[in-house]
Design an enzyme around this catalytic site. Structure first.
Site, PDB file in Angstrom:
ATOM      1  N   ASN A  81       0.838  -1.155   0.334  1.00 16.64           N
ATOM      2  CA  ASN A  81       0.080   0.369  -0.232  1.00 16.64           C
ATOM      3  C   ASN A  81       0.811   0.702  -0.003  1.00 16.64           C
ATOM      4  OD1 ASN A  81      -1.717   2.101   0.009  1.00 16.64           O
ATOM      5  ND2 ASN A  81      -2.238   1.592   2.492  1.00 16.64           N
ATOM      6  N   LYS A  98       0.295   4.359  -0.610  1.00 19.07           N
ATOM      7  CA  LYS A  98      -0.335   5.169   0.585  1.00 19.07           C
ATOM      8  C   LYS A  98      -0.879   6.444  -0.912  1.00 19.07           C
ATOM      9  CE  LYS A  98       0.700   3.355   5.155  1.00 19.07           C
ATOM     10  NZ  LYS A  98       0.630   3.309   6.756  1.00 19.07           N
ATOM     11  N   HIS A 157      -9.030   1.499   4.939  1.00 14.54           N
ATOM     12  CA  HIS A 157      -8.013   1.322   5.793  1.00 14.54           C
ATOM     13  C   HIS A 157      -8.393   2.098   6.790  1.00 14.54           C
ATOM     14  CE1 HIS A 157      -3.730   2.369   6.133  1.00 14.54           C
ATOM     15  NE2 HIS A 157      -3.152   1.380   5.707  1.00 14.54           N
ATOM     16  N   GLU A 215      -6.777   4.814   7.751  1.00 14.29           N
ATOM     17  CA  GLU A 215      -6.269   6.115   7.873  1.00 14.29           C
ATOM     18  C   GLU A 215      -7.491   6.822   7.171  1.00 14.29           C
ATOM     19  OE1 GLU A 215      -2.326   5.423   5.868  1.00 14.29           O
ATOM     20  OE2 GLU A 215      -1.478   4.581   7.320  1.00 14.29           O
ATOM     21  N   GLU A 234      -5.005  -5.022  10.865  1.00 15.60           N
ATOM     22  CA  GLU A 234      -4.248  -4.480  10.770  1.00 15.60           C
ATOM     23  C   GLU A 234      -4.751  -3.618  12.461  1.00 15.60           C
ATOM     24  OE1 GLU A 234      -2.338  -3.183   6.860  1.00 15.60           O
ATOM     25  OE2 GLU A 234      -4.361  -1.991   6.530  1.00 15.60           O
ATOM     26  N   GLY A 269       2.622   2.298  10.855  1.00 13.88           N
ATOM     27  CA  GLY A 269       3.869   3.146  10.991  1.00 13.88           C
ATOM     28  C   GLY A 269       4.245   3.261  12.165  1.00 13.88           C
ATOM     29  N   SER A 297       3.791  -2.297  10.193  1.00 14.84           N
ATOM     30  CA  SER A 297       5.343  -2.585  10.134  1.00 14.84           C
ATOM     31  C   SER A 297       6.172  -3.794  10.333  1.00 14.84           C
ATOM     32  CB  SER A 297       5.383  -2.001  12.085  1.00 14.84           C
ATOM     33  OG  SER A 297       4.794  -0.518  11.899  1.00 14.84           O
TER      34      SER A 297
END
Ligand code: PEP
Length: 250
Positions: A8, A10, A92, A94, A162, A168, A203
Site C-alpha cells: 500500500n 499511500k 484502511h 487511515e 491491521e 507506521g 510494520s
C-alpha cells in the site's frame, strides 16, 4: 494457499516514481509462488499497470460507493476498474481514523466494489486503547459484521487485519497476537470466509515477514512503508515465498 504480498503506497510514488520502482522491482521468486499486489495512488495506476515486469495485480486505495455523481474528488469502483484496477482497498485505518470513514460506509464501498467486479480488500483492526480495554474481539466482530452482507456479490475478497497501533509505528504484533486476531476474523467471517485470504498488516519488514506468514490463518501481508523501496519489498516477497514453501512442505 499462496501467500499474498500486497504493498500500500499511500500518498507516495507519482507516475514517474512508479515507473522507476517497477523497473527495479525484481524479487527472486518463482512465478506463482506469491501473489503480488500493489495499491498505488489513483494517478499512478496506469503507470503501474503499464510498467510492471513481474506478474502482479493492481488495486486502488479507496473508492466511493456511487457509480458517478457530483462528488468532487471521488473515484467510483467502475472508473477504477476501467483504469486497470482489479482490487480495491477499503476501510484502511487511515481512511477510518483520519477521514472519519464509518463501518456503514465501509459496507457500502464493499458492495460497490463487488458490483463493479473489483476484489474488495477490507481492512479491520483495533486501536491501542481498545486492545488495552480488552475489546479486540468485540471491535473485530463489529467491523467484520458491518461489511459481511455486502460481500454477497463478490466473486473473491480479502480481509487485512491491521492493528492500528502497529501501522507506521515500527511496533509489530507478535505472531501470537496475529494468531489470536486472525482466528477472530476467521470465526466472524464463518463459511463466507472459506478460501478468502486474511492478511496481516502493521510494520511488516523483511526481518519479520516470514514469522508472521508462518502463523496459521495468516495468508499474506499488507505492507505500507516497507513497500516503497523495490529492494526491501522484494526481500519481503522472497521471505513470504520461502515461508509459504516451508509451510506447504510441513
Ligand atoms: C498499511 O499502511 O497498511 C501499513 C500496514 O503500513 P506500515 O507497513 O507502514 O505499518
Amino acid at each position: 494457499m499462496v501467500k499474498v504480498v500486497a504493498g500500500n503506497w499511500k500518498m507516495h510514488h507519482g507516475p514517474s516514481a512508479t515507473t522507476r520502482f517497477l523497473s527495479r522491482f525484481r524479487p527472486e521468486v518463482e512465478d506463482g509462488s506469491v501473489r503480488l499486489v500493489f495499491f498505488p495512488p489513483h494517478l499512478s495506476l496506469a503507470a503501474a499497470v503499464a510498467g510492471t515486469r513481474v506478474p502482479a495485480d493492481f488495486g486502488v486505495q479507496n473508492i466511493h460507493w456511487e457509480g458517478s455523481g457530483a462528488l468532487t474528488g471521488e473515484v467510483s469502483a467502475e472508473m477504477a476498474r476501467e483504469a486497470g484496477a482489479t482490487l480495491a482497498l477499503i476501510g484502511h485505518s487511515e481512511r477510518r481514523h483520519i477521514f472519519g470513514e464509518t463501518d456503514a460506509e465501509v459496507g457500502r464501498k464493499v458492495a460497490a466494489a463487488a458490483r463493479a467486479g473489483l476484489v474488495p480488500v477490507v481492512c479491520v483492526g483495533e486501536l491501542l486503547a481498545e486492545r488495552r480495554a480488552g475489546r479486540l474481539d468485540e471491535v473485530l466482530r463489529r467491523q467484520v459484521g458491518a461489511f459481511a452482507e455486502s460481500l454477497a456479490g463478490a466473486a473473491e475478497f480479502m480481509v487485512a487485519y491491521e492493528p492500528v497501533w502497529a501501522i507506521g509505528t515500527g511496533e509489530t504484533a507478535t505472531p501470537g497476537d496475529a494468531a489470536e486476531a486472525h482466528g477472530i476474523v476467521r470465526d466472524a467471517l464463518g463459511t463466507l470466509g472459506r478460501g478468502a485470504p486474511v492478511l496481516y498488516g502493521g510494520s511488516v519488514k523483511p526481518g519479520n515477514a516470514a514469522a508472521l506468514v508462518s502463523v496459521p490463518d495468516v495468508d499474506g501481508v499488507l505492507v505500507g512503508g516497507a513497500s516503497l523501496d523495490p529492494d526491501v519489498f522484494a526481500r519481503i516477497a522472497e521471505a513470504c515465498a520461502s515461508a509459504g514453501r516451508a509451510g506447504a512442505g510441513s
